[in-house]
Design a protein around this motif. Structure first.
Motif, PDB file in Angstrom:
ATOM      1  N   THR A  14      15.368  11.134   5.798  1.00 46.59           N
ATOM      2  CA  THR A  14      15.933   9.863   6.249  1.00 46.59           C
ATOM      3  C   THR A  14      16.340   9.021   5.048  1.00 46.59           C
ATOM      4  OG1 THR A  14      13.744   8.871   6.329  1.00 46.59           O
ATOM      5  CG2 THR A  14      14.607   9.798   8.386  1.00 46.59           C
ATOM      6  N   ALA A  15      16.102   9.535   3.861  1.00 45.72           N
ATOM      7  CA  ALA A  15      16.343   8.758   2.655  1.00 45.72           C
ATOM      8  C   ALA A  15      17.789   8.826   2.174  1.00 45.72           C
ATOM      9  CB  ALA A  15      15.425   9.258   1.541  1.00 45.72           C
ATOM     10  N   PHE A  16      18.589   9.718   2.729  1.00 46.98           N
ATOM     11  CA  PHE A  16      19.946   9.884   2.247  1.00 46.98           C
ATOM     12  C   PHE A  16      20.917   9.067   3.086  1.00 46.98           C
ATOM     13  CE2 PHE A  16      17.702  13.855   1.353  1.00 46.98           C
ATOM     14  CZ  PHE A  16      17.813  13.873  -0.016  1.00 46.98           C
ATOM     15  N   ALA A  17      21.746   8.303   2.427  1.00 45.25           N
ATOM     16  CA  ALA A  17      22.753   7.524   3.137  1.00 45.25           C
ATOM     17  C   ALA A  17      24.002   8.370   3.315  1.00 45.25           C
ATOM     18  CB  ALA A  17      23.093   6.271   2.336  1.00 45.25           C
ATOM     19  N   GLN A  18      24.794   8.058   4.317  1.00 47.92           N
ATOM     20  CA  GLN A  18      26.018   8.805   4.549  1.00 47.92           C
ATOM     21  C   GLN A  18      27.196   8.121   3.870  1.00 47.92           C
ATOM     22  OE1 GLN A  18      26.025   9.439   8.877  1.00 47.92           O
ATOM     23  NE2 GLN A  18      26.001  11.582   8.341  1.00 47.92           N
ATOM     24  N   THR A  19      27.022   7.829   2.612  1.00 52.33           N
ATOM     25  CA  THR A  19      28.094   7.269   1.822  1.00 52.33           C
ATOM     26  C   THR A  19      28.621   8.358   0.905  1.00 52.33           C
ATOM     27  OG1 THR A  19      26.504   6.523   0.172  1.00 52.33           O
ATOM     28  CG2 THR A  19      27.137   4.942   1.881  1.00 52.33           C
ATOM     29  N   PRO A  20      29.834   8.234   0.448  1.00 56.50           N
ATOM     30  CA  PRO A  20      30.372   9.259  -0.442  1.00 56.50           C
ATOM     31  C   PRO A  20      29.503   9.414  -1.692  1.00 56.50           C
ATOM     32  CG  PRO A  20      32.110   7.784   0.304  1.00 56.50           C
ATOM     33  CD  PRO A  20      30.804   7.193   0.753  1.00 56.50           C
ATOM     34  N   PRO A  21      29.383  10.617  -2.180  1.00 57.08           N
ATOM     35  CA  PRO A  21      28.581  10.851  -3.389  1.00 57.08           C
ATOM     36  C   PRO A  21      29.119  10.054  -4.576  1.00 57.08           C
ATOM     37  CG  PRO A  21      29.186  12.916  -2.342  1.00 57.08           C
ATOM     38  CD  PRO A  21      29.942  11.830  -1.637  1.00 57.08           C
ATOM     39  N   ALA A  22      28.207   9.673  -5.466  1.00 58.42           N
ATOM     40  CA  ALA A  22      28.581   8.883  -6.629  1.00 58.42           C
ATOM     41  C   ALA A  22      29.263   9.718  -7.704  1.00 58.42           C
ATOM     42  CB  ALA A  22      27.346   8.197  -7.203  1.00 58.42           C
ATOM     43  N   ASN A  23      29.055  11.039  -7.673  1.00 60.04           N
ATOM     44  CA  ASN A  23      29.670  11.888  -8.689  1.00 60.04           C
ATOM     45  C   ASN A  23      30.089  13.217  -8.073  1.00 60.04           C
ATOM     46  OD1 ASN A  23      27.568  14.002  -8.991  1.00 60.04           O
ATOM     47  ND2 ASN A  23      26.313  12.276  -9.637  1.00 60.04           N
ATOM     48  N   ASP A  24      30.787  13.991  -8.862  1.00 60.52           N
ATOM     49  CA  ASP A  24      31.301  15.264  -8.353  1.00 60.52           C
ATOM     50  C   ASP A  24      30.550  16.464  -8.919  1.00 60.52           C
ATOM     51  OD1 ASP A  24      32.252  15.377 -10.954  1.00 60.52           O
ATOM     52  OD2 ASP A  24      34.305  15.871 -10.369  1.00 60.52           O
ATOM     53  N   SER A  25      29.312  16.289  -9.342  1.00 58.53           N
ATOM     54  CA  SER A  25      28.572  17.393  -9.959  1.00 58.53           C
ATOM     55  C   SER A  25      28.383  18.568  -9.012  1.00 58.53           C
ATOM     56  CB  SER A  25      27.217  16.905 -10.487  1.00 58.53           C
ATOM     57  OG  SER A  25      26.416  16.405  -9.432  1.00 58.53           O
ATOM     58  N   VAL A  26      28.132  18.297  -7.738  1.00 60.99           N
ATOM     59  CA  VAL A  26      27.974  19.390  -6.765  1.00 60.99           C
ATOM     60  C   VAL A  26      29.324  20.078  -6.556  1.00 60.99           C
ATOM     61  CG1 VAL A  26      27.387  19.971  -4.370  1.00 60.99           C
ATOM     62  CG2 VAL A  26      25.953  18.363  -5.663  1.00 60.99           C
ATOM     63  N   TYR A  27      30.366  19.309  -6.447  1.00 61.73           N
ATOM     64  CA  TYR A  27      31.716  19.855  -6.307  1.00 61.73           C
ATOM     65  C   TYR A  27      32.033  20.796  -7.463  1.00 61.73           C
ATOM     66  CZ  TYR A  27      36.848  19.816  -6.055  1.00 61.73           C
ATOM     67  OH  TYR A  27      38.178  20.172  -5.989  1.00 61.73           O
ATOM     68  N   GLN A  28      31.736  20.363  -8.670  1.00 58.09           N
ATOM     69  CA  GLN A  28      31.992  21.182  -9.848  1.00 58.09           C
ATOM     70  C   GLN A  28      31.114  22.439  -9.850  1.00 58.09           C
ATOM     71  OE1 GLN A  28      34.536  20.689 -11.823  1.00 58.09           O
ATOM     72  NE2 GLN A  28      35.059  18.746 -10.849  1.00 58.09           N
ATOM     73  N   ALA A  29      29.834  22.280  -9.491  1.00 58.39           N
ATOM     74  CA  ALA A  29      28.904  23.417  -9.500  1.00 58.39           C
ATOM     75  C   ALA A  29      29.286  24.472  -8.462  1.00 58.39           C
ATOM     76  CB  ALA A  29      27.479  22.934  -9.264  1.00 58.39           C
ATOM     77  N   TRP A  30      29.954  24.060  -7.405  1.00 57.46           N
ATOM     78  CA  TRP A  30      30.406  24.991  -6.374  1.00 57.46           C
ATOM     79  C   TRP A  30      31.728  25.655  -6.745  1.00 57.46           C
ATOM     80  CZ3 TRP A  30      29.365  25.676  -0.788  1.00 57.46           C
ATOM     81  CH2 TRP A  30      28.030  25.403  -0.466  1.00 57.46           C
ATOM     82  N   GLY A  31      32.340  25.249  -7.836  1.00 60.64           N
ATOM     83  CA  GLY A  31      33.620  25.829  -8.232  1.00 60.64           C
ATOM     84  C   GLY A  31      34.798  25.119  -7.618  1.00 60.64           C
ATOM     85  N   GLY A  32      34.629  23.839  -7.299  1.00 59.25           N
ATOM     86  CA  GLY A  32      35.716  23.054  -6.718  1.00 59.25           C
ATOM     87  C   GLY A  32      36.035  23.484  -5.292  1.00 59.25           C
ATOM     88  N   LYS A  33      37.191  23.069  -4.856  1.00 57.77           N
ATOM     89  CA  LYS A  33      37.593  23.360  -3.476  1.00 57.77           C
ATOM     90  C   LYS A  33      37.708  24.861  -3.228  1.00 57.77           C
ATOM     91  CE  LYS A  33      40.825  21.996   0.110  1.00 57.77           C
ATOM     92  NZ  LYS A  33      41.968  21.143   0.470  1.00 57.77           N
ATOM     93  N   ALA A  34      38.185  25.613  -4.208  1.00 59.01           N
ATOM     94  CA  ALA A  34      38.312  27.068  -4.034  1.00 59.01           C
ATOM     95  C   ALA A  34      36.940  27.711  -3.831  1.00 59.01           C
ATOM     96  CB  ALA A  34      39.021  27.685  -5.231  1.00 59.01           C
ATOM     97  N   GLY A  35      35.941  27.241  -4.562  1.00 57.87           N
ATOM     98  CA  GLY A  35      34.591  27.772  -4.399  1.00 57.87           C
ATOM     99  C   GLY A  35      34.003  27.427  -3.043  1.00 57.87           C
ATOM    100  N   ILE A  36      34.251  26.206  -2.607  1.00 55.49           N
ATOM    101  CA  ILE A  36      33.769  25.790  -1.280  1.00 55.49           C
ATOM    102  C   ILE A  36      34.460  26.624  -0.209  1.00 55.49           C
ATOM    103  CG2 ILE A  36      33.745  23.874   0.380  1.00 55.49           C
ATOM    104  CD1 ILE A  36      33.448  22.003  -2.129  1.00 55.49           C
ATOM    105  N   ARG A  37      35.763  26.812  -0.348  1.00 58.80           N
ATOM    106  CA  ARG A  37      36.505  27.624   0.629  1.00 58.80           C
ATOM    107  C   ARG A  37      35.963  29.053   0.667  1.00 58.80           C
ATOM    108  NH1 ARG A  37      40.774  27.496   4.617  1.00 58.80           N
ATOM    109  NH2 ARG A  37      40.861  29.683   5.203  1.00 58.80           N
ATOM    110  N   ALA A  38      35.627  29.609  -0.478  1.00 61.30           N
ATOM    111  CA  ALA A  38      35.091  30.975  -0.520  1.00 61.30           C
ATOM    112  C   ALA A  38      33.781  31.064   0.259  1.00 61.30           C
ATOM    113  CB  ALA A  38      34.891  31.427  -1.965  1.00 61.30           C
ATOM    114  N   VAL A  39      32.941  30.061   0.120  1.00 61.45           N
ATOM    115  CA  VAL A  39      31.681  30.054   0.874  1.00 61.45           C
ATOM    116  C   VAL A  39      31.972  29.922   2.367  1.00 61.45           C
ATOM    117  CG1 VAL A  39      29.488  28.855   1.279  1.00 61.45           C
ATOM    118  CG2 VAL A  39      30.305  29.192  -1.065  1.00 61.45           C
ATOM    119  N   MET A  40      32.909  29.055   2.733  1.00 59.94           N
ATOM    120  CA  MET A  40      33.230  28.870   4.151  1.00 59.94           C
ATOM    121  C   MET A  40      33.894  30.122   4.741  1.00 59.94           C
ATOM    122  SD  MET A  40      31.910  25.985   4.906  1.00 59.94           S
ATOM    123  CE  MET A  40      30.671  26.454   3.701  1.00 59.94           C
ATOM    124  N   ASP A  41      34.674  30.839   3.935  1.00 51.83           N
ATOM    125  CA  ASP A  41      35.273  32.093   4.391  1.00 51.83           C
ATOM    126  C   ASP A  41      34.196  33.133   4.702  1.00 51.83           C
ATOM    127  OD1 ASP A  41      37.931  31.260   4.310  1.00 51.83           O
ATOM    128  OD2 ASP A  41      38.280  32.038   2.289  1.00 51.83           O
TER     129      ASP A  41
END
Length: 148
Positions: A14-41
């Protein structure tokens, strides 16, 4: 044990707010949008094939689901995407999703993240950002109250 810890993170948080993340570290660690798409595929076919989650996805346009999930996770990870799909509460309100159904989805997501080589810390980072959604997705009373 890892599944239990991550499921608890998703279901108990319950401690996490549904606001946009303050940084893109997770995005970068996942390999950007292409990496996220690969996981979703990898993830969407697993959802459709797994008997625990298949009933919830039988009439879903898989390509659209993959695209929407990619955009949503990209946004949640701090990437430059904007999720434009329907609100989670609206999408799931009539599906009678129980905690065990949600836990199955988390387990399948973990399998896809592992299959695509997402580092454990980046997996946890994404799961922490997604955790608040469980309140909008789990729409049915607990399994024990329903006798399931």
């Amino acid at each position: 044990m890892r599944l239990i810890a991550l499921a608890c993170l998703l279901l108990c948080s319950t401690a996490f707010a549904q606001t946009p993340p303050a940084n893109d570290s997770v995005y970068q660690a996942w390999g950007g949008k292409a990496g996220i798409r690969a996981v979703m595929d990898d993830f969407v076919p697993r959802l459709v094939a797994d008997p625990r989650t298949a009933p919830f996805f039988k009439d879903v346009n898989r390509e659209n689901l993959t695209k929407q999930l990619t955009e949503q996770l990209c946004q949640e990870a701090g990437g430059p995407c904007t999720y434009q799909g329907a609100p989670m509460k609206l999408v799931h309100q009539d599906l009678e999703i129980r905690r065990r159904d949600f836990n199955a989805l988390v387990e399948i997501l973990q399998q896809s993240m592992d299959a695509k080589g997402i580092p454990f810390a980046a997996q946890n980072g994404m799961l922490a950002r997604l955790a608040p959604m469980h309140r909008e997705i789990v729409t049915s009373v607990s399994d024990s109250q329903q006798g399931r």
